[in-house]
Design an enzyme around this catalytic site. Structure first.
Site, PDB file in Angstrom:
ATOM      1  N   SER A  38      11.215 -27.590  25.145  1.00 26.30           N
ATOM      2  CA  SER A  38      12.305 -26.804  24.554  1.00 26.30           C
ATOM      3  C   SER A  38      13.643 -27.221  25.153  1.00 26.30           C
ATOM      4  O   SER A  38      13.705 -27.988  26.112  1.00 26.30           O
ATOM      5  CB  SER A  38      12.085 -25.305  24.796  1.00 26.30           C
ATOM      6  OG  SER A  38      12.358 -24.984  26.146  1.00 26.30           O
ATOM      7  N   SER A  40      15.882 -25.260  26.713  1.00 28.33           N
ATOM      8  CA  SER A  40      16.445 -24.248  27.604  1.00 28.33           C
ATOM      9  C   SER A  40      17.072 -24.840  28.863  1.00 28.33           C
ATOM     10  O   SER A  40      17.802 -24.154  29.576  1.00 28.33           O
ATOM     11  CB  SER A  40      15.384 -23.220  27.995  1.00 28.33           C
ATOM     12  OG  SER A  40      14.424 -23.800  28.862  1.00 28.33           O
ATOM     13  N   LYS A  95      12.850 -23.796  35.189  1.00 23.07           N
ATOM     14  CA  LYS A  95      14.211 -23.258  35.240  1.00 23.07           C
ATOM     15  C   LYS A  95      14.837 -23.661  36.578  1.00 23.07           C
ATOM     16  O   LYS A  95      14.202 -24.285  37.415  1.00 23.07           O
ATOM     17  CB  LYS A  95      14.225 -21.727  35.124  1.00 23.07           C
ATOM     18  CG  LYS A  95      13.495 -21.152  33.923  1.00 23.07           C
ATOM     19  CD  LYS A  95      14.245 -21.325  32.626  1.00 23.07           C
ATOM     20  CE  LYS A  95      13.476 -20.694  31.461  1.00 23.07           C
ATOM     21  NZ  LYS A  95      14.097 -21.019  30.160  1.00 23.07           N
ATOM     22  N   SER A 158      18.729 -19.574  26.648  1.00 23.13           N
ATOM     23  CA  SER A 158      17.618 -19.581  27.603  1.00 23.13           C
ATOM     24  C   SER A 158      17.097 -18.169  27.830  1.00 23.13           C
ATOM     25  O   SER A 158      17.856 -17.270  28.188  1.00 23.13           O
ATOM     26  CB  SER A 158      18.072 -20.184  28.938  1.00 23.13           C
ATOM     27  OG  SER A 158      17.055 -20.076  29.908  1.00 23.13           O
TER      28      SER A 158
END
Length: 199
Positions: A38, A40, A95, A158
């Site tokens: 993705s 994010s 992250k 996100s």
């Protein structure tokens, strides 16, 4: 069966078993490969990046468990890490560490404030347009002991600790280390990204 063929077959089986055990050891304790599905973490990580994650840096875990046998170091502010998604531990997320245990975190007009100080985040350059559902104001919240506050570099798109909370120390898989392959499609390989460090 010809004895020589028997010996050759045995050697191949032994080599295969050894290779499988070595691969399991490396995957469990040293490095593991991950694919970015993705956006994010744009622009730091692109969709289609394949990267290696250092599992040794934050400690050795008993395979197939969250039990840490011994710790090597702890995540630091700014580290990009892979961890088990708090809402579904069968899924791995990636992250950036934005809040350490004891930190007070606040987002004001989409800008990070850590312990009362505005944080310069150069990795946020070139963000895609903001998703109107994304929170531009959040907190302040204090990160509990043994937990971390995580946010995606694509702050505008996100789903992160602003929505699903803190990440426990025992849920951390490892630190993103190096991109070993990257492509947007079969015919679009991003050669310049291959071999680059994740920072």
């Amino acid at each position: 069966m010809n004895p020589k063929w028997h010996e050759v077959l045995r050697e191949w089986v032994e080599a295969l078993i050894f290779a499988l055990l070595l691969a399991l050891f490396i995957r469990s304790f040293v490095v593991q490969a991950f694919k970015i599905p993705s956006g994010s973490m744009l622009q730091t990580l692109q969709i289609g990046d394949h990267l290696l994650v250092n599992k040794f840096l934050y400690g050795i875990k008993l395979p197939f468990t969250d039990i840490t046998l011994f710790s090597v170091s702890d995540p630091e502010f700014g580290d990009v890490i892979v961890f088990e998604y708090p809402k579904d531990p069968s899924k791995d997320y990636i992250k950036r560490v934005i809040g350490l245990p004891g930190d007070t975190i606040e987002v004001v007009d989409n800008h990070l404030v850590r312990n009362g100080q505005a944080v310069d985040e150069p990795y946020l350059a070139g963000l895609p347009p903001r998703n109107p559902m994304v929170r531009t104001h959040f907190g302040p919240v204090k990160v509990p002991e043994g937990h971390y506050f995580m946010m995606g570099d694509n702050r505008n798109n996100s789903m992160d600790s602003r929505y699903w909370g803190f990440v426990g120390r025992d849920a951390i898989v490892g630190k993103a280390w190096r991109i070993y392959w990257s492509w947007a499609s079969l015919l679009d390989v991003r050669w310049s990204r291959i071999g680059s460090l994740v920072e």
